[in-house]
Design a protein around this motif. Structure first.
Motif, PDB file in Angstrom:
ATOM      1  N   SER A   1       0.803  -1.387  -0.014  1.00  0.00           N
ATOM      2  CA  SER A   1       0.101   0.069   0.107  1.00  0.00           C
ATOM      3  C   SER A   1       0.669   1.147   0.000  1.00  0.00           C
ATOM      4  O   SER A   1       1.949   1.163   0.655  1.00  0.00           O
ATOM      5  CB  SER A   1      -0.697  -0.052   1.374  1.00  0.00           C
ATOM      6  N   TYR A   2       0.516   2.419  -0.681  1.00  0.00           N
ATOM      7  CA  TYR A   2       1.023   3.574  -0.384  1.00  0.00           C
ATOM      8  C   TYR A   2       0.946   4.178   0.943  1.00  0.00           C
ATOM      9  O   TYR A   2       2.015   4.963   1.296  1.00  0.00           O
ATOM     10  CB  TYR A   2       0.471   4.703  -1.490  1.00  0.00           C
ATOM     11  N   ASN A   3       0.208   3.585   1.666  1.00  0.00           N
ATOM     12  CA  ASN A   3       0.149   4.151   3.151  1.00  0.00           C
ATOM     13  C   ASN A   3       0.824   2.959   3.710  1.00  0.00           C
ATOM     14  O   ASN A   3       0.380   1.761   4.368  1.00  0.00           O
ATOM     15  CB  ASN A   3      -1.340   4.353   3.710  1.00  0.00           C
ATOM     16  N   PHE A   4       2.333   3.315   4.297  1.00  0.00           N
ATOM     17  CA  PHE A   4       3.074   2.144   4.893  1.00  0.00           C
ATOM     18  C   PHE A   4       2.282   1.761   6.118  1.00  0.00           C
ATOM     19  O   PHE A   4       2.538   0.585   6.562  1.00  0.00           O
ATOM     20  CB  PHE A   4       4.325   2.705   5.222  1.00  0.00           C
ATOM     21  N   SER A   5       1.455   2.257   6.921  1.00  0.00           N
ATOM     22  CA  SER A   5       0.818   1.943   8.091  1.00  0.00           C
ATOM     23  C   SER A   5      -0.206   0.868   7.854  1.00  0.00           C
ATOM     24  O   SER A   5      -0.538   0.035   8.780  1.00  0.00           O
ATOM     25  CB  SER A   5       0.045   3.286   8.832  1.00  0.00           C
ATOM     26  N   ASP A   6      -0.614   0.829   6.523  1.00  0.00           N
ATOM     27  CA  ASP A   6      -1.647  -0.357   6.021  1.00  0.00           C
ATOM     28  C   ASP A   6      -0.897  -1.748   6.084  1.00  0.00           C
ATOM     29  O   ASP A   6      -1.556  -2.706   6.010  1.00  0.00           O
ATOM     30  CB  ASP A   6      -2.249   0.084   4.766  1.00  0.00           C
ATOM     31  N   CYS A   7       0.421  -1.807   5.920  1.00  0.00           N
ATOM     32  CA  CYS A   7       1.134  -3.026   5.627  1.00  0.00           C
ATOM     33  C   CYS A   7       2.335  -3.281   6.462  1.00  0.00           C
ATOM     34  O   CYS A   7       2.863  -4.372   6.543  1.00  0.00           O
ATOM     35  CB  CYS A   7       1.594  -3.218   4.295  1.00  0.00           C
ATOM     36  N   LEU A   8       2.622  -2.295   7.449  1.00  0.00           N
ATOM     37  CA  LEU A   8       3.597  -2.715   8.449  1.00  0.00           C
ATOM     38  C   LEU A   8       3.291  -1.980   9.808  1.00  0.00           C
ATOM     39  O   LEU A   8       2.339  -1.236  10.020  1.00  0.00           O
ATOM     40  CB  LEU A   8       4.953  -1.600   7.862  1.00  0.00           C
ATOM     41  N   PRO A   9       3.971  -2.576  10.755  1.00  0.00           N
ATOM     42  CA  PRO A   9       3.822  -1.993  12.175  1.00  0.00           C
ATOM     43  C   PRO A   9       3.891  -0.720  12.320  1.00  0.00           C
ATOM     44  O   PRO A   9       4.715  -0.125  11.514  1.00  0.00           O
ATOM     45  CB  PRO A   9       4.702  -2.764  12.983  1.00  0.00           C
ATOM     46  N   ARG A  10       2.996   0.144  12.788  1.00  0.00           N
ATOM     47  CA  ARG A  10       3.181   1.554  12.956  1.00  0.00           C
ATOM     48  C   ARG A  10       4.552   2.000  13.238  1.00  0.00           C
ATOM     49  O   ARG A  10       4.952   2.974  12.639  1.00  0.00           O
ATOM     50  CB  ARG A  10       1.997   1.910  14.146  1.00  0.00           C
ATOM     51  N   GLU A  11       5.449   1.645  14.173  1.00  0.00           N
ATOM     52  CA  GLU A  11       6.753   2.123  14.341  1.00  0.00           C
ATOM     53  C   GLU A  11       7.387   2.055  13.123  1.00  0.00           C
ATOM     54  O   GLU A  11       8.107   2.895  12.854  1.00  0.00           O
ATOM     55  CB  GLU A  11       7.066   1.342  15.362  1.00  0.00           C
ATOM     56  N   ASP A  12       7.457   1.026  12.431  1.00  0.00           N
ATOM     57  CA  ASP A  12       8.431   0.896  11.428  1.00  0.00           C
ATOM     58  C   ASP A  12       7.896   1.738  10.253  1.00  0.00           C
ATOM     59  O   ASP A  12       8.671   2.364   9.838  1.00  0.00           O
ATOM     60  CB  ASP A  12       8.162  -0.607  10.812  1.00  0.00           C
ATOM     61  N   ALA A  13       6.391   1.867   9.872  1.00  0.00           N
ATOM     62  CA  ALA A  13       5.968   2.652   8.975  1.00  0.00           C
ATOM     63  C   ALA A  13       6.547   4.259   9.532  1.00  0.00           C
ATOM     64  O   ALA A  13       6.697   4.956   8.460  1.00  0.00           O
ATOM     65  CB  ALA A  13       4.619   2.631   8.879  1.00  0.00           C
ATOM     66  N   GLU A  14       6.407   4.759  10.590  1.00  0.00           N
ATOM     67  CA  GLU A  14       6.845   5.952  10.892  1.00  0.00           C
ATOM     68  C   GLU A  14       8.240   6.379  10.754  1.00  0.00           C
ATOM     69  O   GLU A  14       8.567   7.366  10.230  1.00  0.00           O
ATOM     70  CB  GLU A  14       6.401   6.363  12.576  1.00  0.00           C
ATOM     71  N   ASP A  15       9.192   5.220  11.005  1.00  0.00           N
ATOM     72  CA  ASP A  15      10.364   5.314  10.747  1.00  0.00           C
ATOM     73  C   ASP A  15      10.851   5.397   9.570  1.00  0.00           C
ATOM     74  O   ASP A  15      11.710   6.230   8.975  1.00  0.00           O
ATOM     75  CB  ASP A  15      11.203   4.231  11.705  1.00  0.00           C
ATOM     76  N   ILE A  16      10.153   4.702   8.479  1.00  0.00           N
ATOM     77  CA  ILE A  16      10.518   4.685   7.129  1.00  0.00           C
ATOM     78  C   ILE A  16      10.090   5.869   6.638  1.00  0.00           C
ATOM     79  O   ILE A  16      10.891   6.466   5.924  1.00  0.00           O
ATOM     80  CB  ILE A  16       9.817   3.504   6.694  1.00  0.00           C
ATOM     81  N   ILE A  17       8.991   6.408   7.087  1.00  0.00           N
ATOM     82  CA  ILE A  17       8.513   7.873   6.460  1.00  0.00           C
ATOM     83  C   ILE A  17       9.377   8.781   6.863  1.00  0.00           C
ATOM     84  O   ILE A  17       9.885   9.698   6.231  1.00  0.00           O
ATOM     85  CB  ILE A  17       7.038   7.856   6.954  1.00  0.00           C
ATOM     86  N   SER A  18       9.856   8.645   7.789  1.00  0.00           N
ATOM     87  CA  SER A  18      10.907   9.768   8.536  1.00  0.00           C
ATOM     88  C   SER A  18      12.224   9.951   7.766  1.00  0.00           C
ATOM     89  O   SER A  18      12.758  11.027   7.425  1.00  0.00           O
ATOM     90  CB  SER A  18      11.206   9.486   9.972  1.00  0.00           C
ATOM     91  N   LEU A  19      12.498   8.784   6.802  1.00  0.00           N
ATOM     92  CA  LEU A  19      13.614   8.885   6.153  1.00  0.00           C
ATOM     93  C   LEU A  19      13.782   9.745   4.957  1.00  0.00           C
ATOM     94  O   LEU A  19      14.678  10.199   4.222  1.00  0.00           O
ATOM     95  CB  LEU A  19      14.263   7.364   5.658  1.00  0.00           C
ATOM     96  N   PHE A  20      12.361   9.963   4.599  1.00  0.00           N
ATOM     97  CA  PHE A  20      12.030  10.587   3.328  1.00  0.00           C
ATOM     98  C   PHE A  20      12.873  12.106   3.576  1.00  0.00           C
ATOM     99  O   PHE A  20      12.885  12.857   2.197  1.00  0.00           O
ATOM    100  CB  PHE A  20      10.630  10.688   2.838  1.00  0.00           C
ATOM    101  N   LYS A  21      12.965  12.399   4.607  1.00  0.00           N
ATOM    102  CA  LYS A  21      13.392  13.762   5.030  1.00  0.00           C
ATOM    103  C   LYS A  21      14.940  13.999   5.120  1.00  0.00           C
ATOM    104  O   LYS A  21      15.500  14.703   5.647  1.00  0.00           O
ATOM    105  CB  LYS A  21      12.730  14.423   6.210  1.00  0.00           C
ATOM    106  N   GLU A  22      15.884  12.825   4.540  1.00  0.00           N
ATOM    107  CA  GLU A  22      17.062  12.783   4.724  1.00  0.00           C
ATOM    108  C   GLU A  22      17.857  12.983   3.521  1.00  0.00           C
ATOM    109  O   GLU A  22      17.320  11.999   2.566  1.00  0.00           O
ATOM    110  CB  GLU A  22      17.456  11.254   5.370  1.00  0.00           C
TER     111      GLU A  22
END
Length: 110
Positions: free
Chosen positions: A38-59
């Motif tokens: 899913s384009y929404n990582f929270s739909d397919c991954l644990p919340r913490e993993d999804a949030e940490d992955i999304i934070s990488l987009f700002k690096e």
């Protein structure tokens, strides 16, 4: 001539692959591209993993590590040569915009 609109992420670059490589190397986890359903990582991954992955987009290091999708440069050149008008589209955090422009200038300067 046709007007063609292309997404940058996942069409011209390998964003998900490189994001997961970076995340897995930092976290010790082994999340695969096939796990992203899913384009929404929270739909397919644990919340913490999804949030940490999304934070990488700002690096910036993530954007510097991206590679063109195999064949994307050749195909885009062919489409332009055939006279098609190409428009690139993206949804991104404003901090990423300049990094995407730099990446495009490096890999798709034509």
């Amino acid at each position: 001539m046709k007007y063609l609109f292309l997404d940058i992420d996942g069409v011209l670059n390998n964003l998900v692959e490189e994001t997961l490589n970076l995340y897995n190397s930092r976290s010790g986890k082994n999340i695969q591209v096939s796990d992203i359903t899913s384009y929404n990582f929270s739909d397919c991954l644990p919340r913490e993993d999804a949030e940490d992955i999304i934070s990488l987009f700002k690096e910036k290091c993530l954007w510097d590590s991206l590679k063109p999708v195999q064949g994307s440069q050749k195909i885009l050149k062919q489409l332009i040569k055939k006279g098609h008008q190409i428009y690139l589209a993206t949804a991104t955090d404003p901090i990423n915009f300049q990094w995407k422009v730099e990446w495009l200038n490096q890999h798709f300067s034509f």
